[in-house]
Write an enzyme that holds these catalytic residues in place. Sequence first.
Site, PDB file in Angstrom:
ATOM      1  N   GLU A   1       0.799  -1.234   0.000  1.00  0.00           N
ATOM      2  CA  GLU A   1       0.000   0.000   0.000  1.00  0.00           C
ATOM      3  C   GLU A   1       0.831   1.284   0.000  1.00  0.00           C
ATOM      4  O   GLU A   1       0.588   2.188   0.799  1.00  0.00           O
ATOM      5  CB  GLU A   1      -0.948  -0.010   1.205  1.00  0.00           C
ATOM      6  CG  GLU A   1      -1.882  -1.201   1.222  1.00  0.00           C
ATOM      7  CD  GLU A   1      -2.740  -1.277   2.476  1.00  0.00           C
ATOM      8  OE1 GLU A   1      -2.608  -0.403   3.343  1.00  0.00           O
ATOM      9  OE2 GLU A   1      -3.537  -2.218   2.589  1.00  0.00           O
TER      10      GLU A   1
ATOM     11  N   GLU B   1      -6.532 -10.664  -1.004  1.00  0.00           N
ATOM     12  CA  GLU B   1      -7.345 -10.365   0.180  1.00  0.00           C
ATOM     13  C   GLU B   1      -8.817 -10.217  -0.204  1.00  0.00           C
ATOM     14  O   GLU B   1      -9.495  -9.290   0.230  1.00  0.00           O
ATOM     15  CB  GLU B   1      -6.843  -9.087   0.870  1.00  0.00           C
ATOM     16  CG  GLU B   1      -5.371  -9.136   1.240  1.00  0.00           C
ATOM     17  CD  GLU B   1      -4.872  -7.873   1.933  1.00  0.00           C
ATOM     18  OE1 GLU B   1      -5.706  -7.127   2.491  1.00  0.00           O
ATOM     19  OE2 GLU B   1      -3.654  -7.624   1.911  1.00  0.00           O
TER      20      GLU B   1
END
Length: 628
Positions: A344, A460
Amino acid sequence: MAKKNMSRFLAAVMGTACAIAAIPVQMAGAADAAESTVLYATDFEDGVVEHFTGRGGVEVLEASKDAAFGGEMGMCVSGREESWNGPQFPISEFCEPNTEYLISANAKSEWYSNLSLSMEYTDIEGERHYSNLKSVGGDGWVNFEDVKISFTEDMTNVYIYFECSDTCKLYVDDFCLETAPIIPIEEDLPDLYRLYSPYFKVGTAIMASNLSSPSFMDLVEKHFNASMTFGNELKPDFVLNQAASQAYMEENDGDDTNPQISLSAAASMLRYCAENKIPVRGHTLVWHSQTPDWFFKEGYSNDGDWVSKEKMLQRMENYIKNVMEALETDYPDVEFYAWDVVNEAWMEDGKPRTAGSNNVQNGASAWVQIFGDNSFIEYAFTYARKYAPEGCKLYYNDYNEYMDGKMNAIYDMALELKEKGVIDGIGMQAHLDVGFPTAAQFERALAKYVSTGLDVQVTELDITTQDTSAAGLEKQAQLYSDILDACVKHADGVSAVIFWGVTDDQSWRADRIPLLFDGTFQSKPAFAAITDGLTMPPTEPTTEPTETEPTETTPTTPDNAGCGDTNGDGEVSIVDVLVLVKNLLTGEALTEEGIKNADVDNDGTPTSADALIILKFTIDLVTVLPIQ
């Protein structure tokens, strides 16, 4: 398969032992396994606050009419000076490790605030850890109903506690702690990981607490055991050890370039994966979030100055090196087939994150604070390539990865790192919603990443919906089906699809029911949608036994008649285990013959060790009784 089921089956037996003791043995069975046993409950109507204490030492805990939800009394907690001050309850004094329990209570704060039920414990190295179990905002009564909790044998001084975001009074009523029921899963469903094995791995993410739930882990084994991600336990704030780092610095002439790490939080999960031979995705090494500020500060101090870029590079390399070496040394049998090296780092507009501490300003990056940009990414991959085990693939991982600005930044970065030979793949987190993005938008990003020639993993996956009606669940199911269809379409470039959790109630987005199974371990329409039309591949042929190989696969008749037959019904079964457990827990008498038969280890006295041996005999791990 029997060995995999063993630890969970034992947990189920011990978790229901108290309930078994209260019912006729001849009725023990699957239906009884769904019963719960209350271990402690209070409504404070007797005017006494027992077992609860204040976390901060400043709180005043008392029974009060002002705190009553039902009846006339409840617990009032006043004198709170910090938001974390509140009433705590010693779970480990009432509960056993590796067993799942339920907590229920009604609570409220004096005025509007965010009210939380949380857990804390001490790990095997003496470090305290904290985790939120459930949080709700409001100024009225909140019902914390059947909140699941468990802990492993590596945890001590386990407490649950109530806290709120302000220092106002807290009120708690109708507190109850009970064993969690053992709920059978749907064994007739097709095994999800096997259905998709011709295309890619299918796995999931779990936390250490999930290991204590037999039903949860039955779902993991049946549907997701091709890959496992640890939800929290290998993130920087669980691995980095401040006290050990400072001690190392003091012992080595002030050297603060070699941060020390601990795998204690991940120990139970690492053991599970080693025992069950489940490949692991390491998650995650370098991240702006869930990373302590002291890691970036002089002297590993919480309030020290930011270190220089040069020192941070030394810390980064040693941190990655220490993690990889500790895993190889302590858990050589765990296969780390993938690692999320950087997580991220890009914003939705394709720019680096804002400089600063994420612990102070949500979304800010201490990495950018020190490096000034995202140049730290290449260093992280370079060090990971240097120290990762042979064959382990390295990934950049991100969310909102289908939005143009971020997608293009990831794409360009990945090609540059590929040219330098330090990256193997791109992780698409795929935290989606039924309203956005569309399956077409997701597939467009998937195809773009596959076009880099790098491996792609959906890392995810979950899909939220706020519509819990039949129509809402069908809409969720359709998007799940479309996303999996896109992955199969591009299967030549996709090696794994990992679901971020198993059951809705344990999800980080539980309020929007994002997963394939509900809180009672039953499948939702989404499961049927992604399995419909797929054919189970043939099982791999087994090797024919030779003359020198044993062919006996079922328990043999005991050497002496009746050995293990605790209840004297003429056969050895799980009922004999339950009869012996009941005897050990309650003292209920056995017949003279039953005592003789129960002593299968021949030490003169029936014990829990005998119960374990009989249990192993019933599931084929022991083939002869008595044990010599």
